[in-house]
Design an enzyme around this catalytic site. Structure first.
Site, PDB file in Angstrom:
ATOM      1  N   SER A  76       0.862   8.309  12.895  1.00 14.26           N
ATOM      2  CA  SER A  76       0.249   7.790  11.662  1.00 14.26           C
ATOM      3  C   SER A  76      -1.272   7.689  11.808  1.00 14.26           C
ATOM      4  O   SER A  76      -2.021   8.065  10.905  1.00 14.26           O
ATOM      5  CB  SER A  76       0.844   6.420  11.294  1.00 14.26           C
ATOM      6  OG  SER A  76       0.383   5.388  12.148  1.00 14.26           O
ATOM      7  N   TYR A 116       3.474   5.324  15.704  1.00 12.81           N
ATOM      8  CA  TYR A 116       2.179   4.717  15.377  1.00 12.81           C
ATOM      9  C   TYR A 116       1.045   5.729  15.593  1.00 12.81           C
ATOM     10  O   TYR A 116       0.159   5.884  14.750  1.00 12.81           O
ATOM     11  CB  TYR A 116       1.999   3.480  16.262  1.00 12.81           C
ATOM     12  CG  TYR A 116       0.793   2.637  15.951  1.00 12.81           C
ATOM     13  CD1 TYR A 116       0.760   1.807  14.829  1.00 12.81           C
ATOM     14  CD2 TYR A 116      -0.315   2.647  16.790  1.00 12.81           C
ATOM     15  CE1 TYR A 116      -0.352   1.020  14.560  1.00 12.81           C
ATOM     16  CE2 TYR A 116      -1.425   1.863  16.532  1.00 12.81           C
ATOM     17  CZ  TYR A 116      -1.434   1.043  15.417  1.00 12.81           C
ATOM     18  OH  TYR A 116      -2.534   0.268  15.151  1.00 12.81           O
ATOM     19  N   VAL A 125       0.815  -1.223   0.000  1.00  8.04           N
ATOM     20  CA  VAL A 125       0.000   0.000   0.000  1.00  8.04           C
ATOM     21  C   VAL A 125       0.846   1.269   0.000  1.00  8.04           C
ATOM     22  O   VAL A 125       0.333   2.360  -0.246  1.00  8.04           O
ATOM     23  CB  VAL A 125      -1.011   0.037   1.172  1.00  8.04           C
ATOM     24  CG1 VAL A 125      -2.050  -1.058   1.038  1.00  8.04           C
ATOM     25  CG2 VAL A 125      -0.304   0.003   2.521  1.00  8.04           C
TER      26      VAL A 125
HETATM   27  N1  LIG Z   1      -4.900  -5.421  16.530  1.00  5.13           N
HETATM   28  C1  LIG Z   1      -5.009  -4.274  17.192  1.00  5.13           C
HETATM   29  O1  LIG Z   1      -4.981  -4.237  18.442  1.00  5.13           O
HETATM   30  C2  LIG Z   1      -5.237  -2.982  16.437  1.00  5.13           C
HETATM   31  C3  LIG Z   1      -5.703  -1.879  17.150  1.00  5.13           C
HETATM   32  C4  LIG Z   1      -5.914  -0.682  16.474  1.00  5.13           C
HETATM   33  C5  LIG Z   1      -5.674  -0.598  15.111  1.00  5.13           C
HETATM   34  N2  LIG Z   1      -5.205  -1.692  14.449  1.00  5.13           N
HETATM   35  C6  LIG Z   1      -4.969  -1.537  13.017  1.00  5.13           C
HETATM   36  O2  LIG Z   1      -5.750  -2.507  12.337  1.00  5.13           O
HETATM   37  C7  LIG Z   1      -5.193  -2.729  11.045  1.00  5.13           C
HETATM   38  C8  LIG Z   1      -5.142  -4.226  10.795  1.00  5.13           C
HETATM   39  O3  LIG Z   1      -4.249  -4.800  11.721  1.00  5.13           O
HETATM   40  P1  LIG Z   1      -4.478  -6.245  12.362  1.00  5.13           P
HETATM   41  O4  LIG Z   1      -4.564  -6.038  13.818  1.00  5.13           O
HETATM   42  O5  LIG Z   1      -5.546  -6.969  11.668  1.00  5.13           O
HETATM   43  O6  LIG Z   1      -3.025  -6.867  12.093  1.00  5.13           O
HETATM   44  P2  LIG Z   1      -2.549  -8.081  11.190  1.00  5.13           P
HETATM   45  O7  LIG Z   1      -1.058  -8.068  11.312  1.00  5.13           O
HETATM   46  O8  LIG Z   1      -3.280  -9.310  11.546  1.00  5.13           O
HETATM   47  O9  LIG Z   1      -2.972  -7.643   9.715  1.00  5.13           O
HETATM   48  C9  LIG Z   1      -2.313  -6.614   9.019  1.00  5.13           C
HETATM   49  C10 LIG Z   1      -2.288  -7.001   7.552  1.00  5.13           C
HETATM   50  O10 LIG Z   1      -1.710  -5.904   6.819  1.00  5.13           O
HETATM   51  C11 LIG Z   1      -0.826  -6.452   5.859  1.00  5.13           C
HETATM   52  N3  LIG Z   1       0.183  -5.460   5.483  1.00  5.13           N
HETATM   53  C12 LIG Z   1       1.215  -4.993   6.225  1.00  5.13           C
HETATM   54  N4  LIG Z   1       1.944  -4.127   5.505  1.00  5.13           N
HETATM   55  C13 LIG Z   1       1.352  -4.038   4.279  1.00  5.13           C
HETATM   56  C14 LIG Z   1       1.662  -3.305   3.103  1.00  5.13           C
HETATM   57  N5  LIG Z   1       2.728  -2.499   3.026  1.00  5.13           N
HETATM   58  N6  LIG Z   1       0.826  -3.451   2.051  1.00  5.13           N
HETATM   59  C15 LIG Z   1      -0.237  -4.274   2.103  1.00  5.13           C
HETATM   60  N7  LIG Z   1      -0.556  -5.006   3.177  1.00  5.13           N
HETATM   61  C16 LIG Z   1       0.231  -4.881   4.265  1.00  5.13           C
HETATM   62  C17 LIG Z   1      -0.203  -7.657   6.553  1.00  5.13           C
HETATM   63  O11 LIG Z   1       0.388  -8.560   5.617  1.00  5.13           O
HETATM   64  C18 LIG Z   1      -1.407  -8.221   7.272  1.00  5.13           C
HETATM   65  O12 LIG Z   1      -2.099  -9.164   6.474  1.00  5.13           O
HETATM   66  C19 LIG Z   1      -3.828  -2.041  11.057  1.00  5.13           C
HETATM   67  O13 LIG Z   1      -3.938  -0.800  10.375  1.00  5.13           O
HETATM   68  C20 LIG Z   1      -3.562  -1.793  12.532  1.00  5.13           C
HETATM   69  O14 LIG Z   1      -2.710  -0.700  12.752  1.00  5.13           O
HETATM   70  C21 LIG Z   1      -4.998  -2.879  15.066  1.00  5.13           C
END
Ligand SMILES: NC(=O)c1ccc[n+]([C@@H]2O[C@H](COP(=O)([O-])OP(=O)(O)OC[C@H]3O[C@@H](n4cnc5c(N)ncnc54)[C@H](O)[C@@H]3O)[C@@H](O)[C@H]2O)c1
Length: 268
Positions: free
Chosen positions: A157, A154, A63
């Site tokens: 962002s 983080y 992305v």
């Molecule tokens: N899990 C939490 O506690 C939490 C809390 C708040 C926000 N988030 C946000 O939720 C979103 C999803 O995270 P998640 O918790 O499901 O984590 P996750 O690691 O399970 O999933 C993240 C996905 O993003 C993909 N990814 C990473 N870099 C990428 C890139 N450059 N291009 C395309 N794909 C890419 C990874 O391969 C992975 O499949 C993220 O933006 C994260 O910051 C997560």
């Protein structure tokens, strides 16, 4: 079905919140492009959807790359003829005191978590305009609403995603394009694995670490990816037809206020 006949892109679809959302979108009738830098993982999720009667395909995308994002949108439109929904969800995490954050780590995280959302919006909007409107949802975080130690990169962002969402909501509302984001609390996904492992190395069982993190939320537990997916699906659907520019916490009350304690600070 809340997304019947809609065409949707989900980034970060190979895992966690993105995977749960791709599956939920498809169950609600959408044709889903599962996009991820983990191409095999995205393909596996698309196959799971197809095996259960849904309509999905996958595409490899970083992305942070404008070429990749353009290709992702073009592949989606080539396959299904339009684009109605984009969920900009791909993200990475970094937990360090600011004095230990390397410039290259800062740049990479901002490129994925913030520039990735900008690029997704930039290239999805022209396609949405062609079909008279659409819905954009992005994943911010509670860390985009309040500060926490070690999360400065983080938080920067995700705070950017919150304000980008509001600015674009105002910019595109008259074109029938709604722009919203979700702000999850701690959700049980692989993104937290490094932290769970380091704490486990210090002697705590992973379940205990999740339980401990859950106690920071008034609801008393961490969230599951499906609980975020349902809110994203609502925001992407016509059920949210008068909702734009919101940063919706999905956080078990984490940002609502402090956890109530007794007069001497004891657990109630
Ligand atoms: N899990 C939490 O506690 C939490 C809390 C708040 C926000 N988030 C946000 O939720 C979103 C999803 O995270 P998640 O918790 O499901 O984590 P996750 O690691 O399970 O999933 C993240 C996905 O993003 C993909 N990814 C990473 N870099 C990428 C890139 N450059 N291009 C395309 N794909 C890419 C990874 O391969 C992975 O499949 C993220 O933006 C994260 O910051 C997560």
């Amino acid at each position: 079905m809340r997304l019947k006949d809609r065409v949707a892109i989900v980034t970060g679809a190979a895992s966690g919140i993105g995977k749960a959302t791709a599956i939920t979108f498809a169950r609600e009738g959408a044709s889903v492009m599962c996009a991820d830098v983990n191409a095999e993982g995205a393909e596996a999720v698309a196959r799971t959807i197809a095996d259960t009667g849904g309509d999905a395909a996958s595409v490899s995308v970083d992305v942070a790359s404008e070429d990749d994002i353009q290709n992702m949108v073009a592949e989606t439109v080539k396959r299904w003829g339009k684009l109605d929904v984009i969920y900009n969800n791909a993200g990475i995490a970094l937990g360090n005191p600011v004095t230990q954050v390397l410039e290259e780590d800062w740049d990479r995280l901002i490129d994925i978590n913030l520039k990735g959302v900008f690029l997704g919006c930039k290239h999805a909007i022209p396609e949405m305009m062609k079909s008279g409107g659409g819905a954009i949802v992005s994943t911010a975080s509670v860390a985009g609403l309040m500060g926490s130690p070690y999360l400065s990169t983080y938080s920067a962002s995700k705070g950017g995603v919150v304000l980008l969402t509001k600015a674009l909501a105002v910019e595109w509302a008259r074109f029938n394009i709604r722009v919203n984001c979700v702000c999850p609390g701690v959700i049980q996904t692989p993104i937290l694995d490094p932290w769970i492992q380091s704490t486990a190395a210090a002697g705590a069982a992973p379940e205990e670490v999740w339980e401990q993190m859950g106690k920071g939320h008034p609801i008393g537990r961490v969230g599951q990816p499906e609980e975020v997916a349902k809110v994203v699906t609502f925001l992407a659907s016509d059920d949210a037809s008068f909702v734009t520019g919101v940063a919706m916490p999905v956080d078990g009350g984490l940002t609502a206020g402090s956890i109530p304690r007794g007069p001497f600070g004891e657990d109630l």
